[in-house]
Design an enzyme around this catalytic site. Sequence first.
Site, PDB file in Angstrom:
ATOM      1  N   LYS A  16       0.840  -1.213   0.000  1.00 22.68           N
ATOM      2  CA  LYS A  16       0.000   0.000   0.000  1.00 22.68           C
ATOM      3  C   LYS A  16       0.871   1.257   0.000  1.00 22.68           C
ATOM      4  O   LYS A  16       0.541   2.248  -0.645  1.00 22.68           O
ATOM      5  CB  LYS A  16      -0.932  -0.001   1.217  1.00 22.68           C
ATOM      6  CG  LYS A  16      -2.032  -1.056   1.120  1.00 22.68           C
ATOM      7  CD  LYS A  16      -2.820  -1.165   2.411  1.00 22.68           C
ATOM      8  CE  LYS A  16      -3.859  -2.285   2.326  1.00 22.68           C
ATOM      9  NZ  LYS A  16      -4.620  -2.450   3.581  1.00 22.68           N
ATOM     10  N   SER A  30      -1.531   0.423   6.563  1.00 19.38           N
ATOM     11  CA  SER A  30      -1.676  -0.740   7.449  1.00 19.38           C
ATOM     12  C   SER A  30      -2.540  -1.815   6.805  1.00 19.38           C
ATOM     13  O   SER A  30      -3.264  -1.569   5.840  1.00 19.38           O
ATOM     14  CB  SER A  30      -2.283  -0.315   8.790  1.00 19.38           C
ATOM     15  OG  SER A  30      -3.540   0.278   8.577  1.00 19.38           O
ATOM     16  N   ASP A  31      -2.421  -2.996   7.383  1.00 19.06           N
ATOM     17  CA  ASP A  31      -3.250  -4.113   6.922  1.00 19.06           C
ATOM     18  C   ASP A  31      -3.512  -5.053   8.099  1.00 19.06           C
ATOM     19  O   ASP A  31      -2.635  -5.266   8.936  1.00 19.06           O
ATOM     20  CB  ASP A  31      -2.558  -4.880   5.798  1.00 19.06           C
ATOM     21  CG  ASP A  31      -3.524  -5.856   5.136  1.00 19.06           C
ATOM     22  OD1 ASP A  31      -4.369  -5.397   4.338  1.00 19.06           O
ATOM     23  OD2 ASP A  31      -3.471  -7.057   5.459  1.00 19.06           O
ATOM     24  N   THR A  32      -4.729  -5.568   8.139  1.00 19.35           N
ATOM     25  CA  THR A  32      -5.118  -6.489   9.207  1.00 19.35           C
ATOM     26  C   THR A  32      -5.468  -7.850   8.626  1.00 19.35           C
ATOM     27  O   THR A  32      -6.197  -7.938   7.638  1.00 19.35           O
ATOM     28  CB  THR A  32      -6.326  -5.931  10.001  1.00 19.35           C
ATOM     29  OG1 THR A  32      -5.959  -4.674  10.574  1.00 19.35           O
ATOM     30  CG2 THR A  32      -6.746  -6.881  11.118  1.00 19.35           C
ATOM     31  N   SER A  76      -0.369  -5.039  10.773  1.00 16.10           N
ATOM     32  CA  SER A  76       0.944  -4.472  10.470  1.00 16.10           C
ATOM     33  C   SER A  76       0.752  -3.020  10.053  1.00 16.10           C
ATOM     34  O   SER A  76      -0.192  -2.698   9.324  1.00 16.10           O
ATOM     35  CB  SER A  76       1.611  -5.232   9.321  1.00 16.10           C
ATOM     36  OG  SER A  76       1.846  -6.575   9.692  1.00 16.10           O
TER      37      SER A  76
END
Length: 195
Positions: free
Chosen positions: A59, A76-78, A113
Site C-alpha cells: 500500500k 496498514s493491513d489487518t 501491520s
Amino acid sequence: MLEDKFRNHTIILASASPRRQQYFKEMGIPFKVQTIPVDEVYPLDLQGEQISNYLAVLKASQFKDKLKENDILVTSDTVVWHNGKSLAKPQDKSEAVAMLKTLSNDWHQVITSVCFTTPLSQKVVAHKTKVKFKELSEGEIRHYVDHYKPFDKAGGYGIQEWIGLIGIEEIQGSYSNVVGLPTHLVYKTLIAMVD
C-alpha cells in the site's frame, strides 16, 4: 503540547477506514487522509504476519515519489489468521457466514501491520492479538451478517459490533489492534520519528 510535536511533519493516513481515522483523532495526532487503491494480492507462500507486513508495504509503494520531505505516510493491513489460513474480507453473505462458523468456539489471531514511510526511510511494526469466540449459533451468525454486513472486515466480523459484544469470551493483546490499529505501537513509533 502534543500538536507541537507534529508541527514540522505531515502525517498522511492512507486508509479509508473510519475506525482507523477515529483512533488517530482520539490519539490527538494531526493527520490527513489520502488513499490510492491497490490490489491486495500477496505471494501464496506467505503466512500470518508476513501477509500483513507485505500488504502494508505494498500500500505504501503506491505513494513512491509522491512524498514530500517532512511527510510520514502510514499504511496498514489487518489479517485474521486461523488454523494456518488467512481469512480475508468475505466476498458475500455465504462466505461471511462460513468464516464465522469456522471461528466459532475457537481461538484465532488478529495481526495488524503498520508501515511508516518517509522519502528516506521505511519501518514496519506488527502486533498480534489472540481472540476467543464462544460457540456461536447459526441464528446468531445469520443475524449478525444480515444486520451488519461485515464485508469490509477481515475474518467477516468487527469486534466493536454486536457479534463482539455477545460472542467474544476472551482476548489476549491489544483490543484496538483487533479493531484495526495497534494504537500503542502507532503512537510510540510516530513520537520516536518526530522527536
